[in-house]
Structure formats: structure tokens, C-alpha cells
Write a protein that holds these residues in place. Sequence first.
Motif, short mmCIF file in Angstrom:
data_model
loop_
_atom_site.label_atom_id
_atom_site.label_comp_id
_atom_site.label_asym_id
_atom_site.label_seq_id
_atom_site.Cartn_x
_atom_site.Cartn_y
_atom_site.Cartn_z
N ASP A 9 0.60 -0.85 0.18
CA ASP A 9 -0.41 -0.02 0.09
C ASP A 9 0.62 1.40 0.33
OD1 ASP A 9 -2.06 1.13 -0.08
OD2 ASP A 9 -2.82 1.56 2.14
N ALA A 10 1.64 1.50 0.90
CA ALA A 10 2.59 3.02 1.34
C ALA A 10 3.54 2.78 -1.03
CB ALA A 10 3.89 2.00 2.32
N ILE A 11 3.67 1.46 -1.53
CA ILE A 11 4.47 1.90 -2.17
C ILE A 11 3.94 1.99 -3.70
CG2 ILE A 11 5.49 0.22 -4.08
CD1 ILE A 11 7.14 -1.45 -2.22
N VAL A 12 2.42 1.46 -3.21
CA VAL A 12 1.31 2.19 -4.83
C VAL A 12 1.22 3.22 -3.96
CG1 VAL A 12 -1.42 1.65 -5.57
CG2 VAL A 12 0.43 -0.21 -5.04
N MET A 13 0.95 3.82 -2.81
CA MET A 13 0.78 5.40 -2.81
C MET A 13 1.60 6.36 -2.69
SD MET A 13 -2.89 4.97 -2.62
CE MET A 13 -3.04 6.51 -2.01
N ALA A 14 2.89 6.00 -3.03
CA ALA A 14 4.05 6.75 -3.15
C ALA A 14 4.11 7.60 -4.46
CB ALA A 14 4.94 6.06 -3.25
N HIS A 19 3.39 12.92 -6.25
CA HIS A 19 3.24 14.03 -6.85
C HIS A 19 2.29 14.65 -6.50
CE1 HIS A 19 0.80 15.04 -10.78
NE2 HIS A 19 -0.21 15.92 -10.48
N GLY A 20 2.00 14.55 -5.32
CA GLY A 20 1.25 16.30 -4.04
C GLY A 20 1.70 16.95 -3.98
N GLU A 21 3.22 16.47 -3.10
CA GLU A 21 4.00 17.22 -3.25
C GLU A 21 5.10 18.26 -3.92
OE1 GLU A 21 7.10 14.58 -0.45
OE2 GLU A 21 5.30 14.21 0.31
N GLY A 22 5.13 16.77 -4.99
CA GLY A 22 6.02 17.92 -6.16
C GLY A 22 4.91 19.15 -6.98
N TYR A 23 3.39 19.03 -6.47
CA TYR A 23 2.48 20.13 -7.39
C TYR A 23 2.27 21.24 -6.38
CZ TYR A 23 -1.89 22.29 -8.13
OH TYR A 23 -2.81 23.94 -8.50
N GLN A 24 2.37 21.10 -5.42
CA GLN A 24 2.25 21.84 -3.71
C GLN A 24 3.80 23.15 -4.22
OE1 GLN A 24 0.08 22.74 -2.26
NE2 GLN A 24 -1.57 21.17 -2.67
N GLU A 25 4.85 22.35 -4.63
CA GLU A 25 6.04 23.14 -4.41
C GLU A 25 6.96 23.65 -5.56
OE1 GLU A 25 9.96 20.46 -4.35
OE2 GLU A 25 8.70 19.19 -2.07
N GLY A 26 6.22 23.05 -6.75
CA GLY A 26 5.72 24.22 -8.32
C GLY A 26 4.91 25.28 -7.95
N TYR A 27 3.35 25.08 -6.99
CA TYR A 27 2.60 26.27 -7.57
C TYR A 27 3.58 27.06 -6.56
CZ TYR A 27 -1.79 28.45 -6.76
OH TYR A 27 -2.16 29.09 -6.90
N ALA A 28 4.17 26.29 -5.45
CA ALA A 28 4.75 28.30 -5.08
C ALA A 28 6.05 29.12 -5.24
CB ALA A 28 5.57 27.50 -3.41
N GLU A 29 6.50 28.25 -6.04
CA GLU A 29 7.64 28.42 -6.75
C GLU A 29 7.17 29.57 -7.85
OE1 GLU A 29 11.85 27.44 -9.81
OE2 GLU A 29 10.71 26.37 -7.63
N GLY A 30 5.86 29.38 -8.72
CA GLY A 30 5.54 29.82 -10.22
C GLY A 30 4.95 30.80 -9.84
N SER A 31 4.24 30.58 -8.58
CA SER A 31 3.70 32.28 -7.83
C SER A 31 4.75 32.98 -7.75
CB SER A 31 2.64 31.89 -6.38
OG SER A 31 1.46 31.12 -7.09
N CYS A 32 5.62 32.87 -6.98
CA CYS A 32 6.67 33.98 -7.03
C CYS A 32 7.30 34.31 -8.03
CB CYS A 32 7.71 33.42 -5.44
SG CYS A 32 8.89 34.00 -5.70
N LEU A 33 8.02 33.31 -8.75
CA LEU A 33 8.24 34.04 -10.48
C LEU A 33 7.69 34.84 -10.85
CD1 LEU A 33 10.23 31.17 -11.17
CD2 LEU A 33 11.30 32.92 -10.38
N GLY A 34 5.94 34.60 -11.29
CA GLY A 34 4.99 35.48 -11.73
C GLY A 34 4.74 35.84 -11.42
#
Length: 137
Positions: A9-14, A19-34
Amino acid sequence: MDQPPDLFDAIVMAEERYHGEGYQEGYAEGSCLGLTEGRRHGVSHGANVGSEIGCYQGFAFTWKCLLSECTTEKDSKKRRMLDSLLGMMQKFPYADPTYAQLHEDLDRIRGKFKQVCSLLSVQPNFRVGPGRSALSF
């Protein structure tokens, strides 16, 4: 009876978790650069508009001084047109970037400037490019 966590279950949900963590990091960086890019674009565009209006204003003041000695009716009409152009520039909202009719007012100033140039028999050539702005005749 507690069951131990399922390793599969841990492997399947990884993938979903990363994906969720990457989205949050990308959104924060994109907002600042925007914000940074938007501010830089606004400053550049504002400088171009200011340079253009400054050239129009210098043109109008110079011609008004040149025509101050003349007393003919035709010269009087030219002075009135120059006063009208200067009045429009004086009312222009330089300090309010949220002004809804900024572009419409700027277009009216451009039109009045062309009208004044036609009346004065002057052929303007306003060029704005990277690192330069000029109004030549």
C-alpha cells in the motif's frame, strides 16, 4: 488486533503522495516567479508609456513657446490645440495603474498629438525599442 501497515500500500500510494508534494512545491515557486515577472513587465511597460507622454509633453511645451510671439488667428488655433493636448496629459492618471480607461485615454492623447502635428505640418516618428526611445521629426 492491530494489523501492521501494508508495505505494498505504501509503495502504490507513493506516486500519488510525491505527485501532490511536487505540485505544491511547483505552485509556490511559480507564484513567486509570476509576481516577479509581472512586476518587471509592468515597470517596463510603464516606462515606455511615461517616455512617450514625456516626449509629447516636451513637444507641446516647445511649440507653445515658439508660438507665443505669433498673433495670427491660425497661430491662436494651434495654441488652443496645444493647450488641449497639455490638458489631456495633465489629467492622465500617472500614479493609478488600476485606472480602467488608461489605454483609452492614452489613445486619445496619441490622436490629439497626431492632430496637433498635422496642424503644425510636422511629421513625427516615435520609435520605442529595446534600450531606446526617440521622437524625431
